[in-house]
Write a protein that holds these residues in place. Sequence first.
Motif, mmCIF file in Angstrom:
data_model
loop_
_atom_site.group_PDB
_atom_site.id
_atom_site.type_symbol
_atom_site.label_atom_id
_atom_site.label_comp_id
_atom_site.label_asym_id
_atom_site.label_seq_id
_atom_site.Cartn_x
_atom_site.Cartn_y
_atom_site.Cartn_z
ATOM 1 N N ASN A 1 0.828 -1.217 0.000
ATOM 2 C CA ASN A 1 0.000 0.000 0.000
ATOM 3 C C ASN A 1 0.859 1.262 0.000
ATOM 4 O O ASN A 1 0.529 2.247 -0.664
ATOM 5 N N SER A 2 1.968 1.236 0.746
ATOM 6 C CA SER A 2 2.878 2.396 0.739
ATOM 7 C C SER A 2 3.386 2.627 -0.686
ATOM 8 O O SER A 2 3.432 3.762 -1.169
ATOM 9 N N ALA A 3 3.754 1.532 -1.360
ATOM 10 C CA ALA A 3 4.250 1.643 -2.739
ATOM 11 C C ALA A 3 3.158 2.202 -3.645
ATOM 12 O O ALA A 3 3.413 3.052 -4.512
ATOM 13 N N LYS A 4 1.927 1.758 -3.420
ATOM 14 C CA LYS A 4 0.815 2.217 -4.268
ATOM 15 C C LYS A 4 0.606 3.723 -4.115
ATOM 16 O O LYS A 4 0.409 4.443 -5.111
ATOM 17 N N MET B 1 0.845 16.842 3.237
ATOM 18 C CA MET B 1 2.270 17.105 2.974
ATOM 19 C C MET B 1 2.955 15.820 2.516
ATOM 20 O O MET B 1 3.398 15.699 1.389
ATOM 21 N N LEU B 2 3.034 14.885 3.440
ATOM 22 C CA LEU B 2 3.610 13.575 3.149
ATOM 23 C C LEU B 2 2.683 12.580 3.840
ATOM 24 O O LEU B 2 2.562 12.606 5.062
ATOM 25 N N PRO B 3 2.004 11.743 3.099
ATOM 26 C CA PRO B 3 0.994 10.874 3.728
ATOM 27 C C PRO B 3 1.584 9.992 4.824
ATOM 28 O O PRO B 3 2.406 9.126 4.544
ATOM 29 N N PRO B 4 1.191 10.206 6.082
ATOM 30 C CA PRO B 4 1.811 9.444 7.160
ATOM 31 C C PRO B 4 1.479 7.962 7.141
ATOM 32 O O PRO B 4 2.184 7.160 7.736
ATOM 33 N N CYS C 1 7.058 5.896 4.082
ATOM 34 C CA CYS C 1 8.035 6.389 3.096
ATOM 35 C C CYS C 1 9.253 6.933 3.835
ATOM 36 O O CYS C 1 9.112 7.608 4.869
ATOM 37 N N ALA C 2 10.436 6.676 3.285
ATOM 38 C CA ALA C 2 11.677 7.123 3.927
ATOM 39 C C ALA C 2 11.647 8.622 4.214
ATOM 40 O O ALA C 2 12.133 9.074 5.256
ATOM 41 N N ALA C 3 11.047 9.399 3.315
ATOM 42 C CA ALA C 3 11.041 10.857 3.477
ATOM 43 C C ALA C 3 10.380 11.277 4.796
ATOM 44 O O ALA C 3 10.794 12.262 5.414
ATOM 45 N N ASN C 4 9.363 10.524 5.257
ATOM 46 C CA ASN C 4 8.694 10.874 6.517
ATOM 47 C C ASN C 4 9.665 10.845 7.691
ATOM 48 O O ASN C 4 9.449 11.483 8.716
ATOM 49 N N TYR C 5 10.697 10.039 7.541
ATOM 50 C CA TYR C 5 11.581 9.798 8.673
ATOM 51 C C TYR C 5 12.614 10.905 8.855
ATOM 52 O O TYR C 5 13.327 10.920 9.863
ATOM 53 N N ALA C 6 12.668 11.863 7.932
ATOM 54 C CA ALA C 6 13.459 13.067 8.183
ATOM 55 C C ALA C 6 12.750 13.867 9.276
ATOM 56 O O ALA C 6 13.380 14.404 10.194
ATOM 57 N N ASN C 7 11.425 13.916 9.215
ATOM 58 C CA ASN C 7 10.611 14.553 10.258
ATOM 59 C C ASN C 7 10.809 13.821 11.599
ATOM 60 O O ASN C 7 11.035 14.453 12.644
ATOM 61 N N SER C 8 10.782 12.492 11.540
ATOM 62 C CA SER C 8 11.005 11.696 12.763
ATOM 63 C C SER C 8 12.392 11.954 13.339
ATOM 64 O O SER C 8 12.559 12.070 14.560
ATOM 65 N N ALA C 9 13.390 12.033 12.458
ATOM 66 C CA ALA C 9 14.771 12.208 12.928
ATOM 67 C C ALA C 9 14.944 13.565 13.603
ATOM 68 O O ALA C 9 15.644 13.675 14.621
ATOM 69 N N GLY D 1 -3.340 11.599 11.716
ATOM 70 C CA GLY D 1 -2.088 11.715 10.980
ATOM 71 C C GLY D 1 -1.000 10.834 11.560
ATOM 72 O O GLY D 1 0.089 11.304 11.902
ATOM 73 N N ILE D 2 -1.310 9.553 11.658
ATOM 74 C CA ILE D 2 -0.343 8.592 12.224
ATOM 75 C C ILE D 2 -0.122 7.468 11.223
ATOM 76 O O ILE D 2 -0.894 7.309 10.279
ATOM 77 N N LEU D 3 0.928 6.708 11.475
ATOM 78 C CA LEU D 3 1.035 5.428 10.777
ATOM 79 C C LEU D 3 0.106 4.460 11.513
ATOM 80 O O LEU D 3 0.128 4.405 12.739
ATOM 81 N N ARG D 4 -0.712 3.733 10.745
ATOM 82 C CA ARG D 4 -1.575 2.725 11.391
ATOM 83 C C ARG D 4 -0.693 1.552 11.791
ATOM 84 O O ARG D 4 -0.453 0.640 10.992
ATOM 85 N N GLY D 5 -0.238 1.588 13.018
ATOM 86 C CA GLY D 5 0.718 0.572 13.471
ATOM 87 C C GLY D 5 0.080 -0.793 13.592
ATOM 88 O O GLY D 5 -1.082 -0.929 13.998
#
Length: 307
Positions: free
Chosen positions: A64-67, A154-157, A161-169, A216-220
Amino acid sequence: MVAIQPLAKIWLDGQLVDWDRAQVHVLTHALHYGYAVFEGIRCHATSRGPAIFRLDEHLERFLNSAKVYRMKLPYSLEQLRQACVDLVRANGLPAAYLRPLAFSGYGEMGLDPTKAPVQVAVAMWSWGAYLGEAGQEHGVRALVSSWTRVDSRMLPPQAKCAANYANSALAKMEAVAAGYDEAILLNSAGMVAEGPGENIFRVKKDVVSTPPASSGILRGITRDTVIEFLADEHLVFRRNDFTREELFTSDEVFYTGTAAGITPIREVDGRPIGTGDYPITRRLQRRYAAATEGRLPGREGWLTYAT
Ligand SMILES: Cc1ncc(COP(=O)(O)O)c(C=O)c1O
């Protein structure tokens, strides 16, 4: 964090290759633009050998992330499932963390990633509790970050996606630099969203709550597992937004995640949480250990054995 110890194999583009041969060029597109999606999955030691926890749910989220990112993966869920099982068998560890990754590869540059070839890998390594064994036992100290969690405009949480993890970092570094163990991110409405790599729950007067997916979370998948446990344990559960100050006045607060497991939060922004006992968190931790180790009747279907 963990210093990676090399293992024998990594699955790369359809085959198991030697660990040192799983390499990419510096002009790999994803390195420049963050166009990569990934998963984090755990394989646990059980009495019947290594078992991968909720593998299909993780792979569904991966696809789904890839889609979401229009990334065409040349592998089906079944092929990826087999890749994970083969990898665990090839490396021979009883327990490990698995990292499926799909990324825009080498060959084209520029901001339209659909022109670059897609590469897919699954790696694994040995990884203990992400927030430490002591953190799982005694709780961690968390800081509410000054960084806002990315949101779906902005960036679908919900796409990992790796890009989200710049925000996390940014949030993680801020927390660590201030002497805390982990961050808590608020969403753009100012409500609690999640940790940099974990979902969050609070307990107040025996009611357990967690922010809804719309916050706006990742559905863990651990979040989902805990929600199922709450029903099993007949605990009152609500998906609802809460504020930072509602965290301060909670009886218990905990993170959930594949890497972090279920980790109590003992302090938020310098305020101790509850009395320092975590009775509900402890019950959930015990149930989670039983489920991941194949000892929880009725939940055997969550395990894929790689024996
Ligand atoms: C931002 C974020 N939130 C929550 C989680 C927890 O998800 P899961 O329980 O599926 O590992 C993760 C980990 O993947 C994450 O990266």
